[in-house]
Motif scaffolding. Structure first.
Motif: not given
Length: 349
Positions: A78-82, A85-89, A110-112
């Motif tokens: 929620h709220y922070d797309h960064r 990206l960290l979770a994907l990493d 960017e997330v997609a």
């Protein structure tokens, strides 16, 4: 039929069995506590587990959590797309994004793109409590507004060629949730994640969830479910399985047939049934077990069930596969005798 989306080694949609999900309520950054809860959820029959990712520490913890458990892990963002990206990493198997609080199209794209590179699906999760005001109708949440909010983000994802999408439209109100899901099911072929959000505690929450999820599943809508209840999330999984078993969509463990009791009952039906249920809670094999207080419906149900107790006055008869196996057992020993019989046959002793 919806398309298939892969989450780790679990398939959602496309006619695959309805998948049971839950969510941990530990601090995700507390890896030992989170891992222990995930393991308890797995033992209860949970097939996908979501974890909250409110900060960098939680996102990074996913890497260590995944080393310890076998179930796919979903990062709730929620709220922070960064954080996505960290979770994907860190190896998240799926992302949940809320279009109500991540609204910048470029950040969503960017997330997609990052998710596509890793083959990770995204759930577009719309909740009535966090709908962007753009999709309110005269300041109110409507089924059409929930659908519009989901389609807005879906179009952004599709715009960058991303199609590994699951959708959820949830509200506290059952009619609102049901109608929104009926509408979205006509618009897209993406798998739908069902649930009633903030349904309430204990009995009210269980009933509200069962009614809402059950209506949709009975109409052939829905590919995965999460029953949202406060407290121990294992209870969510238990209720989810009971919903699926009631609709004959999935099988897992015993199904209990117990009479509602009346003045004819000669034994403590409720007490015996609960004692048997607890004793057999680890059994995963589908079984039907009838606990009946008198012969009115008891004779028929005892013969239909895999195992049964038919009550008399202070005693009972134990059946297996429609036949009497122990003709007269004192009430205080009925649960023990039935459990012993079931365990002996199930475990091949």
């Amino acid at each position: 039929m919806t398309r298939v989306v892969r989450v780790g080694d679990v398939l959602i949609g496309g006619g695959n069995p309805v998948v049971v999900q839950s969510m941990t309520n530990t601090r995700t950054s507390d890896v030992p506590a989170t891992v222990e809860q995930v393991r308890r959820l797995i033992r209860a029959g949970c097939e996908i587990v979501r974890v909250a990712v409110p900060d960098m520490e939680a996102a990074q913890a996913i890497r260590e959590i995944k080393r310890e458990v076998s179930v796919p892990i979903v990062a709730d963002i929620h709220y922070d797309h960064r954080l996505a990206l960290l979770a994907l990493d860190a190896g998240a198997d799926k992302l949940r994004l809320n279009p109500g609080n991540i609204r910048d199209p470029q950040k969503i794209r960017e997330v997609a793109q990052a998710a596509a590179e890793r083959g990770v699906p995204i759930r577009v999760g719309v909740n009535a409590g966090s709908v962007d005001k753009r999709f309110l109708k005269n300041g109110e949440v409507t089924p059409e507004g929930l659908v519009e909010a989901a389609l807005w983000e879906i179009q952004l994802l599709e715009g960058v060629g991303f199609h590994d999408i699951v959708i959820s439209l949830k509200a506290h109100e059952v009619p609102l949730t049901v109608e929104a899901n009926r509408l979205i099911a006509k618009e897209v072929d993406y798998p739908l994640h069902l649930g009633i959000t903030e349904p309430g505690p204990g009995m009210p929450g269980t009933v509200r969830s069962a009614v809402g999820i059950g209506i949709l599943l009975s109409e052939g809508i829905g590919d995965t479910i999460r029953v949202s209840l406060p407290g121990d999330p294992v209870r969510e999984v238990e209720v989810a399985w009971e919903i699926l078993k009631a609709l004959e969509l999935r099988e897992r463990g015993p199904v209990f047939v117990t009479c509602p009791t009346c003045g004819r009952a000669g034994i403590d039906v409720a007490g015996i049934a609960e004692e048997v249920r607890r004793a057999l809670s680890d059994i995963k094999k589908p079984l039907s077990i009838a606990i009946m207080g008198c012969p009115v419906n008891g004779l028929g149900e005892a013969k239909r069930a895999d195992y049964a107790i038919l009550g008399g006055q202070g005693y009972g008869t134990i059946y297996a596969h429609g036949e009497v196996v122990i003709p007269k057992v004192p009430e205080k020993r009925l649960a023990e005798e039935l459990v012993t019989l079931v365990l002996r046959e199930v475990n091949g002793i």
